[in-house]
Design an enzyme around this catalytic site. Structure first.
Site, mmCIF file in Angstrom:
data_model
loop_
_atom_site.group_PDB
_atom_site.id
_atom_site.type_symbol
_atom_site.label_atom_id
_atom_site.label_comp_id
_atom_site.label_asym_id
_atom_site.label_seq_id
_atom_site.Cartn_x
_atom_site.Cartn_y
_atom_site.Cartn_z
ATOM 1 N N HIS A 1 0.768 -1.246 0.000
ATOM 2 C CA HIS A 1 0.000 0.000 0.000
ATOM 3 C C HIS A 1 0.801 1.299 0.000
ATOM 4 C CE1 HIS A 1 -3.573 -2.395 0.416
ATOM 5 N NE2 HIS A 1 -3.035 -3.015 1.461
ATOM 6 N N HIS B 1 -3.357 -3.349 7.792
ATOM 7 C CA HIS B 1 -4.394 -3.650 6.799
ATOM 8 C C HIS B 1 -5.016 -2.348 6.312
ATOM 9 C CE1 HIS B 1 -7.909 -5.476 4.925
ATOM 10 N NE2 HIS B 1 -8.674 -4.695 5.666
#
Length: 152
Positions: A36, A143
């Site tokens: 990410h 996450h």
């Protein structure tokens, strides 16, 4: 005598294999960063950005990951989200946090009809608040849960 040695060596071998397995495993925090974080660039309208990044970051090995978001902010700013507004995660867990300010992101979505090994993605640069799940000590993102538009 041989039986005595095998009784001693078998548990030792199992222990060595367990330790080696743990050493090679990517931590959840490192996986979050690999999947990410793209701090060194700004959101790109380049239509091939997602195709390149998804492949480069190992998200097209064995299957095409359907959706992924890259964050174009310093890692420390994303880590600081873990100390901002606490929210409920999509899965009902209570370890998610929403960024106070909007962040530059790029959403990558698998295009219709795209199949492994020819993973093709649509690139969508955006400015949104991010929601991340955090764990550990120190608290770090593990996450990417969602991105949301400014509510004002």
């Amino acid at each position: 005598m041989a039986l005595d040695k095998s009784v001693i060596l078998l548990p030792l071998l199992v222990l060595v294999l367990l330790v080696l397995g743990c050493l090679g495993r990517e931590s959840r925090a490192k996986k979050f960063q690999r999947q990410h974080m793209d701090s060194g660039s700004s959101p790109s309208s380049n239509s091939t950005y997602c195709n390149q990044m998804m492949k480069r970051r190992s998200m097209t090995h064995g299957r095409c990951k359907p959706v992924n978001t890259f964050v174009h902010e310093p890692l420390v700013d994303v880590q600081n989200v873990c100390f901002q507004e606490k929210v409920t995660c999509k899965n009902g867990q209570t370890n998610c946090f929403k960024s106070k300010s909007s962040m530059h992101i790029t959403d990558c979505r698998l295009t219709n009809g795209s199949r492994y090994p020819n993973c093709a993605y649509r690139t969508s640069p955006k400015e949104r608040h991010i929601i991340v799940a955090c764990e550990g000590s120190p608290h770090v993102p593990v996450h990417f849960d969602a991105s949301v538009e400014d509510s004002t």
